[in-house]
Motif scaffolding. Structure first.
Motif, PDB file in Angstrom:
ATOM      1  N   MET A  83      46.778  41.532  24.051  1.00  0.00           N
ATOM      2  CA  MET A  83      45.870  41.564  25.203  1.00  0.00           C
ATOM      3  C   MET A  83      44.423  41.432  24.712  1.00  0.00           C
ATOM      4  SD  MET A  83      45.361  44.496  28.156  1.00  0.00           S
ATOM      5  CE  MET A  83      47.084  44.459  28.644  1.00  0.00           C
ATOM      6  N   THR A  84      43.656  40.516  25.292  1.00  0.00           N
ATOM      7  CA  THR A  84      42.279  40.296  24.869  1.00  0.00           C
ATOM      8  C   THR A  84      41.388  41.459  25.286  1.00  0.00           C
ATOM      9  OG1 THR A  84      41.688  39.142  26.913  1.00  0.00           O
ATOM     10  CG2 THR A  84      42.602  37.815  25.122  1.00  0.00           C
ATOM     11  N   ASP A  85      40.244  41.594  24.606  1.00  0.00           N
ATOM     12  CA  ASP A  85      39.303  42.661  24.941  1.00  0.00           C
ATOM     13  C   ASP A  85      38.774  42.500  26.366  1.00  0.00           C
ATOM     14  OD1 ASP A  85      39.629  43.788  22.482  1.00  0.00           O
ATOM     15  OD2 ASP A  85      37.819  42.924  21.597  1.00  0.00           O
ATOM     16  N   PHE A  86      38.563  41.260  26.797  1.00  0.00           N
ATOM     17  CA  PHE A  86      38.099  41.012  28.162  1.00  0.00           C
ATOM     18  C   PHE A  86      39.081  41.583  29.173  1.00  0.00           C
ATOM     19  CE2 PHE A  86      39.187  38.172  31.710  1.00  0.00           C
ATOM     20  CZ  PHE A  86      38.114  38.443  32.561  1.00  0.00           C
ATOM     21  N   LEU A  87      40.369  41.308  28.973  1.00  0.00           N
ATOM     22  CA  LEU A  87      41.388  41.784  29.909  1.00  0.00           C
ATOM     23  C   LEU A  87      41.484  43.302  29.894  1.00  0.00           C
ATOM     24  CD1 LEU A  87      43.432  40.789  31.950  1.00  0.00           C
ATOM     25  CD2 LEU A  87      45.134  40.647  30.117  1.00  0.00           C
ATOM     26  N   LYS A  88      41.343  43.906  28.723  1.00  0.00           N
ATOM     27  CA  LYS A  88      41.370  45.370  28.626  1.00  0.00           C
ATOM     28  C   LYS A  88      40.208  45.991  29.407  1.00  0.00           C
ATOM     29  CE  LYS A  88      43.578  45.601  24.054  1.00  0.00           C
ATOM     30  NZ  LYS A  88      43.378  45.970  22.633  1.00  0.00           N
ATOM     31  N   VAL A  89      39.004  45.437  29.204  1.00  0.00           N
ATOM     32  CA  VAL A  89      37.818  45.940  29.923  1.00  0.00           C
ATOM     33  C   VAL A  89      38.004  45.767  31.420  1.00  0.00           C
ATOM     34  CG1 VAL A  89      35.351  45.570  30.328  1.00  0.00           C
ATOM     35  CG2 VAL A  89      36.251  45.522  27.995  1.00  0.00           C
ATOM     36  N   PHE A  90      38.528  44.620  31.830  1.00  0.00           N
ATOM     37  CA  PHE A  90      38.753  44.320  33.246  1.00  0.00           C
ATOM     38  C   PHE A  90      39.704  45.329  33.874  1.00  0.00           C
ATOM     39  CE2 PHE A  90      41.584  42.271  36.331  1.00  0.00           C
ATOM     40  CZ  PHE A  90      40.686  41.952  37.328  1.00  0.00           C
ATOM     41  N   LEU A  91      40.844  45.565  33.237  1.00  0.00           N
ATOM     42  CA  LEU A  91      41.865  46.456  33.806  1.00  0.00           C
ATOM     43  C   LEU A  91      41.402  47.908  33.834  1.00  0.00           C
ATOM     44  CD1 LEU A  91      45.104  44.926  32.218  1.00  0.00           C
ATOM     45  CD2 LEU A  91      44.337  44.759  34.597  1.00  0.00           C
ATOM     46  N   ILE A  92      40.744  48.342  32.755  1.00  0.00           N
ATOM     47  CA  ILE A  92      40.258  49.726  32.697  1.00  0.00           C
ATOM     48  C   ILE A  92      39.239  49.978  33.801  1.00  0.00           C
ATOM     49  CG2 ILE A  92      38.838  51.332  31.335  1.00  0.00           C
ATOM     50  CD1 ILE A  92      40.221  50.123  28.843  1.00  0.00           C
ATOM     51  N   THR A  93      38.308  49.049  33.977  1.00  0.00           N
ATOM     52  CA  THR A  93      37.292  49.202  35.010  1.00  0.00           C
ATOM     53  C   THR A  93      37.911  49.159  36.400  1.00  0.00           C
ATOM     54  OG1 THR A  93      35.713  48.073  33.570  1.00  0.00           O
ATOM     55  CG2 THR A  93      35.090  48.313  35.862  1.00  0.00           C
ATOM     56  N   LEU A  94      38.858  48.253  36.614  1.00  0.00           N
ATOM     57  CA  LEU A  94      39.490  48.096  37.927  1.00  0.00           C
ATOM     58  C   LEU A  94      40.238  49.362  38.335  1.00  0.00           C
ATOM     59  CD1 LEU A  94      39.988  45.976  40.189  1.00  0.00           C
ATOM     60  CD2 LEU A  94      42.136  45.431  39.030  1.00  0.00           C
ATOM     61  N   VAL A  95      41.013  49.915  37.420  1.00  0.00           N
ATOM     62  CA  VAL A  95      41.810  51.108  37.733  1.00  0.00           C
ATOM     63  C   VAL A  95      40.918  52.328  37.945  1.00  0.00           C
ATOM     64  CG1 VAL A  95      43.510  52.724  36.823  1.00  0.00           C
ATOM     65  CG2 VAL A  95      43.869  50.261  36.556  1.00  0.00           C
ATOM     66  N   SER A  96      39.927  52.511  37.061  1.00  0.00           N
ATOM     67  CA  SER A  96      39.081  53.704  37.148  1.00  0.00           C
ATOM     68  C   SER A  96      38.136  53.668  38.347  1.00  0.00           C
ATOM     69  CB  SER A  96      38.266  53.880  35.861  1.00  0.00           C
ATOM     70  OG  SER A  96      37.366  52.805  35.697  1.00  0.00           O
ATOM     71  N   ASP A  97      37.912  52.473  38.910  1.00  0.00           N
ATOM     72  CA  ASP A  97      36.988  52.343  40.038  1.00  0.00           C
ATOM     73  C   ASP A  97      37.637  52.610  41.384  1.00  0.00           C
ATOM     74  OD1 ASP A  97      34.540  51.932  38.902  1.00  0.00           O
ATOM     75  OD2 ASP A  97      34.629  49.752  38.938  1.00  0.00           O
ATOM     76  N   ILE A  98      38.930  52.884  41.421  1.00  0.00           N
ATOM     77  CA  ILE A  98      39.597  53.112  42.697  1.00  0.00           C
ATOM     78  C   ILE A  98      38.965  54.284  43.438  1.00  0.00           C
ATOM     79  CG2 ILE A  98      41.770  53.818  43.793  1.00  0.00           C
ATOM     80  CD1 ILE A  98      43.226  52.234  41.619  1.00  0.00           C
ATOM     81  N   ASP A  99      38.779  55.416  42.752  1.00  0.00           N
ATOM     82  CA  ASP A  99      38.144  56.568  43.403  1.00  0.00           C
ATOM     83  C   ASP A  99      36.623  56.429  43.423  1.00  0.00           C
ATOM     84  OD1 ASP A  99      37.980  56.800  40.673  1.00  0.00           O
ATOM     85  OD2 ASP A  99      38.245  58.975  40.639  1.00  0.00           O
TER      86      ASP A  99
END
Length: 226
Positions: free
Chosen positions: A1-17
């Protein structure tokens, strides 16, 4: 998994709340059309946070102060529904007002995004991956923000649960502050079978859920009587 995709997914999930809090601000100032400016400002500020996060978090009382402010935000979130936040009437959509609201969004985001920022800082320091990952994630989150706001308006417990978990994270941050390391260790030694931080964090969730439910019932009674 690329660093871009990791940053994208982490930000997306943590931003739900997080979007419940930022959404309250954007909802009040809908007429200013700050969607794209907000995404650009948050991308810039979060990128800066990732670069300097290791230095910031070492400052004494940083977690303590950040946790206290987060507790206040969580308290307001569980007690006030998004329906209770009126949309401001467009008086003058001045550049000053837009800058003021964007500054408010950026300052609030500093308090609520630190969990994902610390994770991202451990993954990469490459500006391209950080900027693109955060920007794309924020774009998707804010595009679906009306859906999140509608859900939070319809189902009161979403606000309460989100606020309770924000309060839990704030308590964990407060008790992990270097200033409180001594007292926390002393209490853990006195009661070796207990974990003070975990007990306090879980207790905070219960307390904030109770506060939210009681506040909701009071608001319903007031609405019915009106």
């Amino acid at each position: 998994m690329t660093d871009f995709l990791k940053v994208f997914l982490i930000t997306l999930v943590s931003d739900i709340d997080n979007m419940l809090i930022l959404g309250t601000i954007l909802h009040r100032y809908t007429y200013l059309n700050l969607t794209i400016p907000a995404i650009m400002v948050l991308t810039l500020t979060r990128t800066i946070y990732v670069v300097i996060v290791n230095r910031i978090t070492d400052f004494p009382m940083f977690h303590l102060l950040m946790g206290i402010v987060l507790l206040i935000i969580a308290f307001k979130l569980v007690r006030t529904s998004i329906n209770g936040e009126p949309v401001r009437k467009p008086a003058r959509g001045s550049y000053y007002l837009k800058a003021k609201v964007l500054l408010l969004i950026a300052a609030t985001d500093l308090l609520i995004c630190m969990d994902s920022i610390m994770i991202i800082s451990g993954i990469t320091q490459q500006f391209k991956d950080i900027i693109l990952g955060i920007f794309c994630s924020l774009l998707i989150s804010i595009v679906f923000l009306p859906l999140i706001v509608n859900l939070a308006s319809t189902f009161f417990w979403i606000n309460i649960i989100a606020g309770a978990f924000i309060a839990q994270n704030s308590v964990i941050g407060i008790l992990n502050d270097p200033l409180l390391a001594g007292p926390v260790q002393a209490i853990n030694k006195l009661f070796p079978e207990t974990e003070l931080i975990q007990i306090a964090a879980n207790g905070t969730i219960i307390i904030f859920i109770i506060i939210g439910v009681v506040s909701y019932r009071k608001q319903q009674r007031i609405t019915i009587h009106k």
